[in-house]
Design an enzyme around this catalytic site. Structure first.
Site, PDB file in Angstrom:
ATOM      1  N   MET B   1       0.851  -1.022  -0.135  1.00  0.00           N
ATOM      2  CA  MET B   1       0.044   0.093   0.122  1.00  0.00           C
ATOM      3  C   MET B   1       0.936   1.424  -0.094  1.00  0.00           C
ATOM      4  O   MET B   1       2.015   1.204   0.710  1.00  0.00           O
ATOM      5  CB  MET B   1      -0.999   0.067   1.242  1.00  0.00           C
ATOM      6  N   CYS B   2       0.608   2.200  -0.754  1.00  0.00           N
ATOM      7  CA  CYS B   2       1.030   3.597  -0.839  1.00  0.00           C
ATOM      8  C   CYS B   2       0.143   4.541  -1.044  1.00  0.00           C
ATOM      9  O   CYS B   2      -1.051   4.153  -1.583  1.00  0.00           O
ATOM     10  CB  CYS B   2       2.032   3.894  -1.971  1.00  0.00           C
ATOM     11  N   GLY B   3       0.342   5.799  -0.729  1.00  0.00           N
ATOM     12  CA  GLY B   3      -0.419   6.992  -0.924  1.00  0.00           C
ATOM     13  C   GLY B   3      -0.037   7.828  -2.096  1.00  0.00           C
ATOM     14  O   GLY B   3       1.270   8.091  -2.252  1.00  0.00           O
ATOM     15  N   ARG B  32      -1.137   5.553   4.572  1.00  0.00           N
ATOM     16  CA  ARG B  32      -1.140   4.597   3.612  1.00  0.00           C
ATOM     17  C   ARG B  32       0.695   4.345   3.313  1.00  0.00           C
ATOM     18  O   ARG B  32       0.842   3.402   2.638  1.00  0.00           O
ATOM     19  CB  ARG B  32      -1.540   5.264   2.361  1.00  0.00           C
TER      20      ARG B  32
END
Lengths: 231, 297
Positions: B1-3, B32
């Site tokens: 997960m990343c933002g 995130r």
């Protein structure tokens, strides 16, 4: 942090701009009945989730992930858009989204009704287990993926691989279906289906002619099917 | 997960607020991607080429600038900011980038161009924004990223955005399965990579195509065929901004547009604090569809 579950006055407005999410959800869960507003959701996750009583909740704005998740008995309306997994694992009650819903709307939901006024994106109704879902717009790809029971009605179009690896669930689509997923086929629309669809549309508040829809379901070749489970 | 969060301003009156708004968006995406963060800000185009460099503690930036100046045959001015330095030179950007990669031991070239400046760091995204003065930065568009590493180590150089071509950068939420193969092909074609990161390969892929004359849209179309994996990309160019999601679209994205701006983020909460958001048109970008805005168009 202690969460005081005080009784709310009738028609209370809970402001997520001033209260924490846990405070708002705890306050809603402490009620056994009544009508409440949630203000300034600002895309927060898990708004009004885990409700377990016939309260009526209006979320005034866009919600984030898992809004009204695990709902039981309550009626929750999101006046805006909902993020991933709205009404996921709902058991009963009503969840309504006036705008669009992101992916996995109604995922694994066992019962109740989910109404989406606009579009739902990918995987709407994934692994649904008895919920009724009515989508006023279109649904994205792989909707009703591995659906086990319940019914999905789409007034618009359906994306690719509708009903892929479907077990049992009834899929009604008024518009175009980009493609059917593995083991999903078109089926005859009989009187009992038109009656079911008419009832769903009426309860969802959608004005559409059931005879304009086509029905899709499982070919029952992909899993070890026992005819006693058919309905 | 990343933002991911990107903001592209249509209303020039908002340019002074670009950094402040980008910092607000990045703050909302902290959850995130709490392990590292970075951002690219596109300011007014300068006459000189700007390079943003990352170096180990104790890097003598002035000495390095002087050495680069001698090698490139042009003056190189330097402003150090923490473990980063912004260098300005009249030399060709590609040549300067190549020189630093080949000769500056332990130094990573984060960006090259007349508008772009990339800053990144390990740790709390808010602290990274604070360290590099994001809130005070002005410009036309910005892209930010908060990282939860999956494919490679948590390092400053391995943080996003990745920039391998002039005024072009990319942030990525997802993971590519075929990055080693693509990296080898691109290296054979002359691209230079500085990390083991899969997302840097995506940036290099697009930059290589654009170097050969492809438009960003053409490069992205080719990428849809060649990238194997999951991705939501936000891409910045000198005058534009683009978004692409893979055909499966597992990685989230939401877009919003008003008369004043276009925004993209992993989740709506990053957009919720932008001015006039109540009047924004909001939608989820469709899989395999290229969304692009350009001041030149």
């Amino acid at each position: 942090m202690s969460i005081a579950a005080q009784t709310l006055r009738p028609n209370a407005a809970l402001d997520l701009g001033a209260m924490s999410l846990r405070e708002v959800n705890a306050a809603l869960k402490a009620e056994s009945e009544g009508v409440f507003d949630v203000l300034n959701p600002g895309g927060a996750h898990a708004v009004a989730c885990g409700l377990n009583a016939p309260v009526e909740v209006h979320v005034r704005g866009h919600a984030g992930y898992y809004a009204a998740g695990m709902n039981r008995l309550a009626s929750v309306t999101i006046h805006g858009n909902a993020g991933t997994g709205v009404a996921e694992n709902m058991m009963s009650g009503l969840v309504r989204v006036t705008g669009d819903a992101s992916q996995s709307a109604g995922a694994t939901a066992h019962g109740g009704m989910l109404v989406i006024g606009g579009d739902a994106s990918a995987r709407c109704g994934i692994s649904m287990k008895g919920v009724e879902i009515v989508v006023g717009g279109s649904v994205g790809h792989m909707s009703a993926f591995m659906a086990q029971a319940g019914a999905l009605a789409v007034l618009g179009d359906a994306g690719e691989a509708l009903g892929d690896s479907l077990y049992e669930a009834r899929l009604y689509v008024r518009g175009a279906v980009a493609s059917l997923g593995a083991d999903c086929i078109e089926k005859e629309m009989r009187d009992e289906h038109r009656a079911q669809l008419a009832d769903m549309l009426a309860r969802a508040g959608m004005d559409a002619d059931p005879s304009a829809f086509r029905r899709y379901g499982s070919a029952r070749k992909l899993y070890n099917f026992k005819i006693d489970n058919a309905y | 997960m990343c933002g991911i969060a990107g903001l592209y301003l249509k209303d020039d009156a908002l340019q002074g607020d670009l950094g402040r708004l980008t910092a607000l968006m990045m703050h909302e995406m902290r959850g995130r991607g709490p392990d590292s963060a970075g951002f690219a800000v596109y300011g007014a185009a300068e006459a000189a080429t700007k390079l943003v460099l990352l170096g180990p503690d104790g890097t003598d930036w002035a000495a390095l600038a002087a050495q680069a100046g001698r090698a490139l045959g042009c003056d190189v001015a330097v402003d150090a900011i923490g473990d980063h330095a912004v260098m300005r030179t009249e030399a060709d950007g590609d040549a300067a980038r190549a020189w630093f990669i080949a000769n500056a031991n332990g130094v990573t070239v984060l960006s090259v161009g007349r508008s772009i400046e990339v800053f990144k760091g390990v740790g709390d995204p808010d602290a990274v924004a604070e360290r590099f003065g994001l809130s005070a930065r002005a410009g036309t568009h910005a892209i930010s990223h908060t990282r939860m590493a999956t494919e490679s180590a948590v390092t400053t150089a391995g943080s996003h955005p990745f920039s391998t071509g002039a005024d072009t950068c990319l942030v990525h939420n997802g993971s590519l399965s075929n990055h080693n193969l693509l990296r080898e092909r691109l290296q054979a074609a002359g691209e230079r990579f500085q990390t083991e990161n899969d997302s840097e390969v995506a940036a290099g892929y697009l930059a290589e195509r654009m170097r050969r004359g492809a438009t960003l849209a053409d490069a992205l179309k080719a990428g849809l065929r060649d990238f194997d994996g999951f991705y939501t990309f936000a891409i910045g160019t000198a005058d534009g901004f683009a978004v692409l999601r893979d055909p499966i679209a597992c990685k989230p994205a939401v877009m919003a547009e008003t008369d004043g701006w276009v925004a993209m983020a992993s989740e709506f909460r990053a957009i919720a604090k932008l001015p006039d958001v109540a009047n924004a048109r909001i939608w989820e970008p469709k899989p395999s569809e290229i969304y692009a805005w350009s001041r030149a168009a």
